[in-house]
Design a protein around this motif. Structure first.
Motif, PDB file in Angstrom:
ATOM      1  N   ALA A  23       1.159   4.511   5.132  1.00  0.00           N
ATOM      2  CA  ALA A  23       1.803   4.789   3.847  1.00  0.00           C
ATOM      3  C   ALA A  23       1.387   3.720   2.842  1.00  0.00           C
ATOM      4  CB  ALA A  23       3.314   4.810   4.022  1.00  0.00           C
ATOM      5  N   GLN A  24       0.564   4.096   1.875  1.00  0.00           N
ATOM      6  CA  GLN A  24       0.032   3.133   0.920  1.00  0.00           C
ATOM      7  C   GLN A  24       1.013   2.811  -0.205  1.00  0.00           C
ATOM      8  OE1 GLN A  24      -2.861   1.631   1.512  1.00  0.00           O
ATOM      9  NE2 GLN A  24      -3.080   2.843   3.362  1.00  0.00           N
ATOM     10  N   ASP A  25       1.800   3.783  -0.594  1.00  0.00           N
ATOM     11  CA  ASP A  25       2.661   3.572  -1.745  1.00  0.00           C
ATOM     12  C   ASP A  25       4.145   3.548  -1.358  1.00  0.00           C
ATOM     13  OD1 ASP A  25       2.527   6.193  -0.996  1.00  0.00           O
ATOM     14  OD2 ASP A  25       2.343   7.008  -3.031  1.00  0.00           O
ATOM     15  N   SER A  26       4.426   3.179  -0.129  1.00  0.00           N
ATOM     16  CA  SER A  26       5.811   3.070   0.323  1.00  0.00           C
ATOM     17  C   SER A  26       6.227   1.605   0.367  1.00  0.00           C
ATOM     18  CB  SER A  26       5.950   3.670   1.724  1.00  0.00           C
ATOM     19  OG  SER A  26       7.256   3.447   2.208  1.00  0.00           O
ATOM     20  N   GLN A  27       7.506   1.366   0.152  1.00  0.00           N
ATOM     21  CA  GLN A  27       8.033   0.001   0.278  1.00  0.00           C
ATOM     22  C   GLN A  27       8.391  -0.326   1.725  1.00  0.00           C
ATOM     23  OE1 GLN A  27      10.725  -1.370  -2.856  1.00  0.00           O
ATOM     24  NE2 GLN A  27      10.339   0.564  -3.909  1.00  0.00           N
ATOM     25  N   VAL A  28       8.267   0.654   2.612  1.00  0.00           N
ATOM     26  CA  VAL A  28       8.444   0.423   4.045  1.00  0.00           C
ATOM     27  C   VAL A  28       7.044   0.297   4.657  1.00  0.00           C
ATOM     28  CG1 VAL A  28       9.333   1.339   6.217  1.00  0.00           C
ATOM     29  CG2 VAL A  28      10.594   1.732   4.090  1.00  0.00           C
ATOM     30  N   VAL A  29       6.752  -0.852   5.203  1.00  0.00           N
ATOM     31  CA  VAL A  29       5.436  -1.107   5.799  1.00  0.00           C
ATOM     32  C   VAL A  29       5.531  -0.812   7.296  1.00  0.00           C
ATOM     33  CG1 VAL A  29       3.673  -2.853   6.257  1.00  0.00           C
ATOM     34  CG2 VAL A  29       4.943  -2.877   4.084  1.00  0.00           C
ATOM     35  N   ILE A  30       4.621   0.026   7.781  1.00  0.00           N
ATOM     36  CA  ILE A  30       4.586   0.391   9.193  1.00  0.00           C
ATOM     37  C   ILE A  30       3.250  -0.067   9.757  1.00  0.00           C
ATOM     38  CG2 ILE A  30       4.795   2.247  10.875  1.00  0.00           C
ATOM     39  CD1 ILE A  30       6.105   3.914   8.577  1.00  0.00           C
ATOM     40  N   GLU A  31       3.292  -0.871  10.812  1.00  0.00           N
ATOM     41  CA  GLU A  31       2.069  -1.379  11.422  1.00  0.00           C
ATOM     42  C   GLU A  31       2.035  -1.013  12.898  1.00  0.00           C
ATOM     43  OE1 GLU A  31       1.233  -5.518  10.688  1.00  0.00           O
ATOM     44  OE2 GLU A  31       2.386  -5.460   8.822  1.00  0.00           O
ATOM     45  N   ALA A 131      17.704   6.188   8.959  1.00  0.00           N
ATOM     46  CA  ALA A 131      18.814   7.144   8.870  1.00  0.00           C
ATOM     47  C   ALA A 131      18.306   8.579   8.853  1.00  0.00           C
ATOM     48  CB  ALA A 131      19.666   6.858   7.644  1.00  0.00           C
ATOM     49  N   LYS A 132      17.065   8.781   8.432  1.00  0.00           N
ATOM     50  CA  LYS A 132      16.484  10.115   8.408  1.00  0.00           C
ATOM     51  C   LYS A 132      15.996  10.561   9.786  1.00  0.00           C
ATOM     52  CE  LYS A 132      13.744  11.094   5.021  1.00  0.00           C
ATOM     53  NZ  LYS A 132      12.613  11.067   4.061  1.00  0.00           N
ATOM     54  N   LEU A 133      15.801   9.614  10.698  1.00  0.00           N
ATOM     55  CA  LEU A 133      15.149   9.907  11.975  1.00  0.00           C
ATOM     56  C   LEU A 133      15.977   9.604  13.212  1.00  0.00           C
ATOM     57  CD1 LEU A 133      11.682   8.300  11.145  1.00  0.00           C
ATOM     58  CD2 LEU A 133      12.253  10.732  11.109  1.00  0.00           C
ATOM     59  N   CYS A 134      17.075   8.894  13.029  1.00  0.00           N
ATOM     60  CA  CYS A 134      17.814   8.381  14.186  1.00  0.00           C
ATOM     61  C   CYS A 134      19.309   8.528  13.959  1.00  0.00           C
ATOM     62  CB  CYS A 134      17.441   6.908  14.390  1.00  0.00           C
ATOM     63  SG  CYS A 134      18.246   6.120  15.785  1.00  0.00           S
ATOM     64  N   GLY A 135      20.029   8.967  14.980  1.00  0.00           N
ATOM     65  CA  GLY A 135      21.475   9.149  14.877  1.00  0.00           C
ATOM     66  C   GLY A 135      22.264   7.859  14.969  1.00  0.00           C
ATOM     67  N   VAL A 136      21.618   6.761  15.364  1.00  0.00           N
ATOM     68  CA  VAL A 136      22.289   5.467  15.467  1.00  0.00           C
ATOM     69  C   VAL A 136      22.183   4.746  14.131  1.00  0.00           C
ATOM     70  CG1 VAL A 136      22.263   3.222  16.636  1.00  0.00           C
ATOM     71  CG2 VAL A 136      21.793   5.299  17.927  1.00  0.00           C
ATOM     72  N   ASP A 137      23.275   4.161  13.675  1.00  0.00           N
ATOM     73  CA  ASP A 137      23.292   3.403  12.427  1.00  0.00           C
ATOM     74  C   ASP A 137      22.573   2.073  12.654  1.00  0.00           C
ATOM     75  OD1 ASP A 137      23.788   2.080  10.064  1.00  0.00           O
ATOM     76  OD2 ASP A 137      25.969   2.277  10.156  1.00  0.00           O
ATOM     77  N   LEU A 138      21.400   1.912  12.057  1.00  0.00           N
ATOM     78  CA  LEU A 138      20.607   0.701  12.226  1.00  0.00           C
ATOM     79  C   LEU A 138      20.652  -0.194  10.993  1.00  0.00           C
ATOM     80  CD1 LEU A 138      17.519   2.293  14.024  1.00  0.00           C
ATOM     81  CD2 LEU A 138      19.474   1.137  15.051  1.00  0.00           C
ATOM     82  N   SER A 139      21.674  -0.019  10.152  1.00  0.00           N
ATOM     83  CA  SER A 139      21.816  -0.853   8.962  1.00  0.00           C
ATOM     84  C   SER A 139      22.322  -2.240   9.350  1.00  0.00           C
ATOM     85  CB  SER A 139      22.779  -0.199   7.974  1.00  0.00           C
ATOM     86  OG  SER A 139      24.081  -0.143   8.541  1.00  0.00           O
ATOM     87  N   TRP A 186       4.517   8.101  15.109  1.00  0.00           N
ATOM     88  CA  TRP A 186       3.816   7.493  13.977  1.00  0.00           C
ATOM     89  C   TRP A 186       3.830   8.438  12.771  1.00  0.00           C
ATOM     90  CZ3 TRP A 186       1.790   2.862  12.679  1.00  0.00           C
ATOM     91  CH2 TRP A 186       0.844   2.799  11.663  1.00  0.00           C
ATOM     92  N   ASP A 187       3.502   9.697  12.995  1.00  0.00           N
ATOM     93  CA  ASP A 187       3.486  10.676  11.902  1.00  0.00           C
ATOM     94  C   ASP A 187       4.875  10.850  11.292  1.00  0.00           C
ATOM     95  OD1 ASP A 187       0.786  11.056  12.324  1.00  0.00           O
ATOM     96  OD2 ASP A 187       1.030  12.924  13.443  1.00  0.00           O
ATOM     97  N   ALA A 188       5.900  10.878  12.143  1.00  0.00           N
ATOM     98  CA  ALA A 188       7.276  11.027  11.653  1.00  0.00           C
ATOM     99  C   ALA A 188       7.702   9.830  10.818  1.00  0.00           C
ATOM    100  CB  ALA A 188       8.238  11.235  12.818  1.00  0.00           C
ATOM    101  N   LEU A 189       7.332   8.628  11.255  1.00  0.00           N
ATOM    102  CA  LEU A 189       7.660   7.421  10.508  1.00  0.00           C
ATOM    103  C   LEU A 189       6.955   7.403   9.158  1.00  0.00           C
ATOM    104  CD1 LEU A 189       7.492   4.790  13.401  1.00  0.00           C
ATOM    105  CD2 LEU A 189       9.568   5.537  12.194  1.00  0.00           C
ATOM    106  N   LEU A 190       5.672   7.742   9.149  1.00  0.00           N
ATOM    107  CA  LEU A 190       4.931   7.787   7.890  1.00  0.00           C
ATOM    108  C   LEU A 190       5.536   8.799   6.933  1.00  0.00           C
ATOM    109  CD1 LEU A 190       1.161   7.561   8.887  1.00  0.00           C
ATOM    110  CD2 LEU A 190       2.630   5.768   7.960  1.00  0.00           C
ATOM    111  N   ASP A 191       5.894   9.969   7.447  1.00  0.00           N
ATOM    112  CA  ASP A 191       6.481  10.997   6.608  1.00  0.00           C
ATOM    113  C   ASP A 191       7.813  10.538   6.029  1.00  0.00           C
ATOM    114  OD1 ASP A 191       6.530  13.821   5.621  1.00  0.00           O
ATOM    115  OD2 ASP A 191       8.326  13.873   6.882  1.00  0.00           O
ATOM    116  N   ALA A 192       8.656   9.930   6.870  1.00  0.00           N
ATOM    117  CA  ALA A 192       9.970   9.481   6.400  1.00  0.00           C
ATOM    118  C   ALA A 192       9.854   8.349   5.397  1.00  0.00           C
ATOM    119  CB  ALA A 192      10.818   9.033   7.589  1.00  0.00           C
ATOM    120  N   SER A 193       8.826   7.517   5.543  1.00  0.00           N
ATOM    121  CA  SER A 193       8.675   6.358   4.639  1.00  0.00           C
ATOM    122  C   SER A 193       8.254   6.761   3.227  1.00  0.00           C
ATOM    123  CB  SER A 193       7.656   5.378   5.208  1.00  0.00           C
ATOM    124  OG  SER A 193       6.346   5.897   5.123  1.00  0.00           O
ATOM    125  N   GLN A 194       7.700   7.963   3.074  1.00  0.00           N
ATOM    126  CA  GLN A 194       7.198   8.372   1.759  1.00  0.00           C
ATOM    127  C   GLN A 194       8.293   8.423   0.693  1.00  0.00           C
ATOM    128  OE1 GLN A 194       3.869   8.726   1.046  1.00  0.00           O
ATOM    129  NE2 GLN A 194       3.768   7.877   3.114  1.00  0.00           N
TER     130      GLN A 194
END
Length: 196
Positions: A23-31, A131-139, A186-194
């Motif tokens: 994700a190039q233009d996301s504020q969430v960086v995934i490596e 929160a878009k991908l996981c039922g556990v509150d990770l805040s 990986w694809d799900a994370l990239l999609d959610a980060s957009q």
């Protein structure tokens, strides 16, 4: 089989992920950190073995101990521990530890290096993205620094580690999941980060 030391072959590791798809233009960086060294041990003597090797071990299951130099010790149960070298600065020490485990009574090696993919997420909106991908509150309020959740992320079994520094509000997470599901996750994370 006794010569099969996982941590000794860092140059041979491969990841199923095309890291150029990020994700190039996301504020969430995934490596993709799948290539980083990981060693696992299990058994009734695993905790005492790690302490004798100078490791700081979490007191309770589903907790992590980590240092600024990149070594993280995960306690997944009473008798199961994974060591992750995110900074790739402990190669020799983990190789020596893995070799030592071969001769320890009540300590069994786990092959988490090849069984699991490893992703690192950074950014202020990481918890919101989860929160878009996981039922556990990770805040931050619900999932403290050094906590581990063994849960499902995007319908994939995953181990999520909060590696945020508690002294500053920095949202950092590690996600370990079965390597066979790595591309889907990986694809799900990239999609959610957009969105962020």
């Amino acid at each position: 089989m006794s010569e099969f030391i996982i941590s000794a072959h860092a140059m041979c590791r491969q990841s199923p992920i095309d890291a150029s798809l990020c994700a190039q233009d996301s504020q969430v960086v995934i490596e993709d950190k799948t290539h980083t060294t990981r060693v696992g041990v299990r058994g009734v003597a695993a905790e005492s073995f790690l302490k004798r090797q100078g490791m700081i071990v979490p007191d309770q299951p589903n907790q992590a101990e980590y240092s600024e130099n990149g070594l993280i010790v995960l306690r997944l149960s009473r008798t199961e521990f994974w060591l992750i070298d995110v900074a790739q600065s402990h190669q020799a020490a983990l190789e020596a530890l893995e070799r030592q485990a071969l001769s320890e009574e009540g300590v069994y090696r786990l092959y988490c290096q090849h069984s699991h993919a490893l992703f690192e997420l950074k950014g202020e909106y990481s918890a919101e993205m989860f929160a878009k991908l996981c039922g556990v509150d990770l805040s931050h309020g619900a999932f403290a620094a050094q906590s581990i959740a063994q849960t499902s992320v995007a319908r994939v079994n995953a181990i999520v580690v909060n590696t945020s520094l508690s002294a500053q509000r920095s949202d950092n997470y590690l996600i370990l999941s079965d390597v066979s599901s790595a591309e889907h996750l990986w694809d799900a994370l990239l999609d959610a980060s957009q969105e962020f």
